[in-house]
Design a protein around this motif. Sequence first.
Motif, PDB file in Angstrom:
ATOM      1  N   PHE A   1       0.827  -1.205   0.000  1.00 27.02           N
ATOM      2  CA  PHE A   1       0.000   0.000   0.000  1.00 27.02           C
ATOM      3  C   PHE A   1       0.864   1.260   0.000  1.00 27.02           C
ATOM      4  O   PHE A   1       0.548   2.236  -0.683  1.00 27.02           O
ATOM      5  CB  PHE A   1      -0.947  -0.001   1.211  1.00 27.02           C
ATOM      6  CG  PHE A   1      -1.878   1.158   1.205  1.00 27.02           C
ATOM      7  CD1 PHE A   1      -2.906   1.213   0.285  1.00 27.02           C
ATOM      8  CD2 PHE A   1      -1.714   2.202   2.086  1.00 27.02           C
ATOM      9  CE1 PHE A   1      -3.762   2.298   0.249  1.00 27.02           C
ATOM     10  CE2 PHE A   1      -2.556   3.291   2.055  1.00 27.02           C
ATOM     11  CZ  PHE A   1      -3.588   3.338   1.136  1.00 27.02           C
TER      12      PHE A   1
ATOM     13  N   MET B   1       0.175   3.857  -2.798  1.00 25.96           N
ATOM     14  CA  MET B   1      -0.460   5.134  -2.506  1.00 25.96           C
ATOM     15  C   MET B   1       0.424   6.308  -2.894  1.00 25.96           C
ATOM     16  O   MET B   1      -0.067   7.300  -3.417  1.00 25.96           O
ATOM     17  CB  MET B   1      -0.848   5.255  -1.047  1.00 25.96           C
ATOM     18  CG  MET B   1      -1.872   6.363  -0.878  1.00 25.96           C
ATOM     19  SD  MET B   1      -2.226   6.828   0.778  1.00 25.96           S
ATOM     20  CE  MET B   1      -0.775   7.722   1.184  1.00 25.96           C
TER      21      MET B   1
ATOM     22  N   TRP C   1       0.173   6.639  -6.642  1.00 29.81           N
ATOM     23  CA  TRP C   1      -1.180   7.082  -7.005  1.00 29.81           C
ATOM     24  C   TRP C   1      -1.372   8.552  -6.662  1.00 29.81           C
ATOM     25  O   TRP C   1      -1.944   9.325  -7.417  1.00 29.81           O
ATOM     26  CB  TRP C   1      -2.199   6.217  -6.260  1.00 29.81           C
ATOM     27  CG  TRP C   1      -3.608   6.661  -6.389  1.00 29.81           C
ATOM     28  CD1 TRP C   1      -4.453   6.401  -7.413  1.00 29.81           C
ATOM     29  CD2 TRP C   1      -4.350   7.443  -5.448  1.00 29.81           C
ATOM     30  NE1 TRP C   1      -5.679   6.962  -7.172  1.00 29.81           N
ATOM     31  CE2 TRP C   1      -5.637   7.610  -5.975  1.00 29.81           C
ATOM     32  CE3 TRP C   1      -4.034   8.009  -4.206  1.00 29.81           C
ATOM     33  CZ2 TRP C   1      -6.626   8.321  -5.305  1.00 29.81           C
ATOM     34  CZ3 TRP C   1      -5.010   8.717  -3.541  1.00 29.81           C
ATOM     35  CH2 TRP C   1      -6.284   8.873  -4.088  1.00 29.81           C
ATOM     36  N   TYR C   2      -0.884   8.971  -5.496  1.00 34.45           N
ATOM     37  CA  TYR C   2      -1.130  10.324  -5.029  1.00 34.45           C
ATOM     38  C   TYR C   2      -0.284  11.344  -5.772  1.00 34.45           C
ATOM     39  O   TYR C   2      -0.770  12.402  -6.166  1.00 34.45           O
ATOM     40  CB  TYR C   2      -0.856  10.423  -3.524  1.00 34.45           C
ATOM     41  CG  TYR C   2      -1.686  11.495  -2.877  1.00 34.45           C
ATOM     42  CD1 TYR C   2      -2.963  11.205  -2.430  1.00 34.45           C
ATOM     43  CD2 TYR C   2      -1.217  12.787  -2.753  1.00 34.45           C
ATOM     44  CE1 TYR C   2      -3.752  12.182  -1.881  1.00 34.45           C
ATOM     45  CE2 TYR C   2      -2.003  13.781  -2.204  1.00 34.45           C
ATOM     46  CZ  TYR C   2      -3.272  13.472  -1.768  1.00 34.45           C
ATOM     47  OH  TYR C   2      -4.068  14.438  -1.241  1.00 34.45           O
ATOM     48  N   ALA C   3       1.009  11.002  -5.984  1.00 34.41           N
ATOM     49  CA  ALA C   3       1.886  11.956  -6.659  1.00 34.41           C
ATOM     50  C   ALA C   3       1.500  12.079  -8.126  1.00 34.41           C
ATOM     51  O   ALA C   3       1.627  13.143  -8.726  1.00 34.41           O
ATOM     52  CB  ALA C   3       3.336  11.514  -6.534  1.00 34.41           C
ATOM     53  N   ASN C   4       1.031  10.951  -8.698  1.00 33.45           N
ATOM     54  CA  ASN C   4       0.486  10.974 -10.059  1.00 33.45           C
ATOM     55  C   ASN C   4       1.496  11.453 -11.093  1.00 33.45           C
ATOM     56  O   ASN C   4       1.167  12.246 -11.979  1.00 33.45           O
ATOM     57  CB  ASN C   4      -0.758  11.872 -10.088  1.00 33.45           C
ATOM     58  CG  ASN C   4      -1.728  11.421 -11.154  1.00 33.45           C
ATOM     59  OD1 ASN C   4      -1.497  10.391 -11.793  1.00 33.45           O
ATOM     60  ND2 ASN C   4      -2.789  12.171 -11.359  1.00 33.45           N
TER      61      ASN C   4
ATOM     62  N   MET D   1      -6.448 -14.434  12.645  1.00 35.19           N
ATOM     63  CA  MET D   1      -6.443 -13.457  13.715  1.00 35.19           C
ATOM     64  C   MET D   1      -6.537 -14.107  15.093  1.00 35.19           C
ATOM     65  O   MET D   1      -5.873 -13.691  16.031  1.00 35.19           O
ATOM     66  CB  MET D   1      -7.586 -12.473  13.518  1.00 35.19           C
ATOM     67  CG  MET D   1      -7.375 -11.163  14.231  1.00 35.19           C
ATOM     68  SD  MET D   1      -8.757 -10.093  14.071  1.00 35.19           S
ATOM     69  CE  MET D   1      -8.523  -9.409  12.477  1.00 35.19           C
TER      70      MET D   1
ATOM     71  N   ARG E   1      -6.270 -16.870  18.211  1.00 34.49           N
ATOM     72  CA  ARG E   1      -5.233 -17.765  18.738  1.00 34.49           C
ATOM     73  C   ARG E   1      -5.471 -19.185  18.239  1.00 34.49           C
ATOM     74  O   ARG E   1      -4.539 -19.885  17.850  1.00 34.49           O
ATOM     75  CB  ARG E   1      -5.309 -17.723  20.258  1.00 34.49           C
ATOM     76  CG  ARG E   1      -4.331 -18.616  20.977  1.00 34.49           C
ATOM     77  CD  ARG E   1      -4.521 -18.402  22.473  1.00 34.49           C
ATOM     78  NE  ARG E   1      -3.484 -19.049  23.246  1.00 34.49           N
ATOM     79  CZ  ARG E   1      -3.644 -20.226  23.829  1.00 34.49           C
ATOM     80  NH1 ARG E   1      -4.770 -20.880  23.684  1.00 34.49           N
ATOM     81  NH2 ARG E   1      -2.674 -20.733  24.546  1.00 34.49           N
TER      82      ARG E   1
ATOM     83  N   HIS F   1       6.568 -22.643  25.635  1.00 34.07           N
ATOM     84  CA  HIS F   1       5.168 -22.432  25.963  1.00 34.07           C
ATOM     85  C   HIS F   1       4.808 -21.010  25.560  1.00 34.07           C
ATOM     86  O   HIS F   1       5.522 -20.082  25.905  1.00 34.07           O
ATOM     87  CB  HIS F   1       4.995 -22.618  27.472  1.00 34.07           C
ATOM     88  CG  HIS F   1       3.590 -22.528  27.924  1.00 34.07           C
ATOM     89  ND1 HIS F   1       2.750 -23.610  27.915  1.00 34.07           N
ATOM     90  CD2 HIS F   1       2.855 -21.494  28.371  1.00 34.07           C
ATOM     91  CE1 HIS F   1       1.564 -23.234  28.353  1.00 34.07           C
ATOM     92  NE2 HIS F   1       1.595 -21.959  28.630  1.00 34.07           N
TER      93      HIS F   1
ATOM     94  N   ASN G   1       1.639 -18.074  25.335  1.00 34.48           N
ATOM     95  CA  ASN G   1       0.271 -17.779  25.757  1.00 34.48           C
ATOM     96  C   ASN G   1      -0.526 -17.096  24.673  1.00 34.48           C
ATOM     97  O   ASN G   1      -1.670 -17.435  24.430  1.00 34.48           O
ATOM     98  CB  ASN G   1       0.292 -16.902  27.008  1.00 34.48           C
ATOM     99  CG  ASN G   1       0.306 -17.733  28.268  1.00 34.48           C
ATOM    100  OD1 ASN G   1      -0.420 -18.705  28.367  1.00 34.48           O
ATOM    101  ND2 ASN G   1       1.158 -17.390  29.198  1.00 34.48           N
ATOM    102  N   TYR G   2       0.089 -16.085  24.027  1.00 27.27           N
ATOM    103  CA  TYR G   2      -0.687 -15.301  23.081  1.00 27.27           C
ATOM    104  C   TYR G   2      -0.050 -15.298  21.715  1.00 27.27           C
ATOM    105  O   TYR G   2       1.088 -15.588  21.550  1.00 27.27           O
ATOM    106  CB  TYR G   2      -0.841 -13.869  23.601  1.00 27.27           C
ATOM    107  CG  TYR G   2      -1.681 -13.842  24.837  1.00 27.27           C
ATOM    108  CD1 TYR G   2      -3.062 -13.966  24.725  1.00 27.27           C
ATOM    109  CD2 TYR G   2      -1.113 -13.791  26.087  1.00 27.27           C
ATOM    110  CE1 TYR G   2      -3.850 -13.982  25.860  1.00 27.27           C
ATOM    111  CE2 TYR G   2      -1.901 -13.819  27.229  1.00 27.27           C
ATOM    112  CZ  TYR G   2      -3.275 -13.903  27.100  1.00 27.27           C
ATOM    113  OH  TYR G   2      -4.057 -13.934  28.207  1.00 27.27           O
TER     114      TYR G   2
END
Lengths: 392, 171
Positions: free
Chosen positions: A259, A263, A266-269, A304, A306, A389, A391-392
């Motif tokens: 992106f 972007m 695309w923006y500067a064109n 997304m 766990r 181990h 956890n998240y």
Amino acid sequence: MDNLTFKLDKKLITIFLVMIAVGLLSLVIGYFTGAGGNRIAANLLLNNYYFLSMGLIGLFFVAVHTIAESGWQTSMQRVGEAMSAFIPVGGLLLVLFFILGGLHAIYPWTHEDHLDEILLKKVAYLNVPFFYIRLVVFLGAWSLLAHFLRKASLALDVNGDMQYLKKMRTLSAVFVVVFAVTSVVSSWDWLMSLDPHWFSTLYGWYVFSSMLASGFAMIILVVSLLKNMGYMTHVNDEHMHDLGKYLFGFSIFWAYLWFSQYMLIWYANMPEETVYFIERHKYFTEVFYVNLFLNFVVPFLLLMTRRAKRVSGVLVPVAIIVFIGHWVDLYMMIMPGAVGGEHAGIGIVEVGLTIGYLGLFGLVTFWSLAKAPLASKKHPYYKESMEYHTNY
Amino acid sequence: MNKYITAFYNDEEDLLKGLKQIKAKGVNVADVLSPFPVHGLDTVLGLKRSKLTRVAFTGGAIGALLGFGFQAWVFTKAYPLNFGGKPFLSVPSFMPVTFELAVLFAAFSMVFAFLIHNKLGPGAKTVIHDERITDDRFLLVINLDEDDDPHSIEDVLAEAGAHGITLKKQN
């Protein structure tokens, strides 16, 4: 049966050989049905680059964790090493491809008699001799570092002598620094110079992020396949969870870089920059959006939670999708420049050659896996890896 | 008036072993206060997974929708401006703000959900059961109902090797 001694059985070899045969056959079919030299050359480059980058990420995986002294990856270090065995094979094929006409077929800057004003200014960098020098230096450095890292790792497994871990650390540090530069420059050489008028500062990192996401997808697939065959039972949900996090994170990272590049242009064109996306959006509209869907939307939403990262029923399909997705991403980078919107397509050549290269990659990887135990039990972090181990 | 019992362990291995014994006797441990995360404690205590992730997702989704919706409304209805000949509803240019608001809302919703759920924040009353739970002690908290017998529970705790068993009251 000891599930750490991997035996490459005849069935698996046959499957891989059949896949390679399919690849060769599709090459012949493509040649005689008039797919065009450009299209065949572009596909060879695509798959060669794709699977070479898988090997590089295998090595990168081992190197980064060796420097960071992380424990958990010790359990699957051999998979990364085995994937890196493809670097010399893929590198040799790439050199052959360039020498046997691939370079002249799809890289416009090699047509020295027809250089325009812009390309004449770039001749100091984009010329054939210098290109070959860079090619040999990159592939040589990667292959040698992969070879020595593997050698040190096998030596460490003999009696756990710490000097080999230190050697691995040094080699890893050298590789990471070398790879930081060469991964970017090689992407200019082999991919960006297909559209030699166009340029993007972000391109190298964008390609690198694509390599990372697809490389981790491949690591997940190889580990899952081994587990499915009854090997590597010591790799449990905790380890798969972390690999899933890598896949999730680097997919987002890829989207971020995609992106950012899109972007700004695309923006500067500015016409000299927008031409890149205009051609892609005009002739490859579906592929353009499918690319974003497969590589960002699918892993972002599906990985997304766990649970998704720990259940192979979710993780493996997502890894396959991302694997296909980054093939599509490379297709978007290569085809418009090498073949042109009117002549490109997805047919027997594209699918067949990918299957062929996948077979070759699988053969080299599993052949290398069979040469050493699947876990380095003398590695000082082996125990830590077993008790890992998360956890998240 | 709530009654509760506190007791502590000096070692995490003893804590996990003791907790299993206490659980086996049918005593319900409400919480363990520890100076660092103990692996496997959640499973022994039978704690459910935190719902904070869902709060974060919801907050992030709301933020993204608000961010995108607001820009779409401003640049098409409220105050349309022509930037370099681009369409009024130009999605790529809305993305950075949408992303930032998603992150902001996800972060804020998590912080506030955490504070509210744990009754924390400015002016919250602090209860320090033992000075050393931020150092090297693991403290168990067991809530008592009206019909619970404190003595039998204290016996169970002592048997499981816990130290400093005290009965406390909270208004």
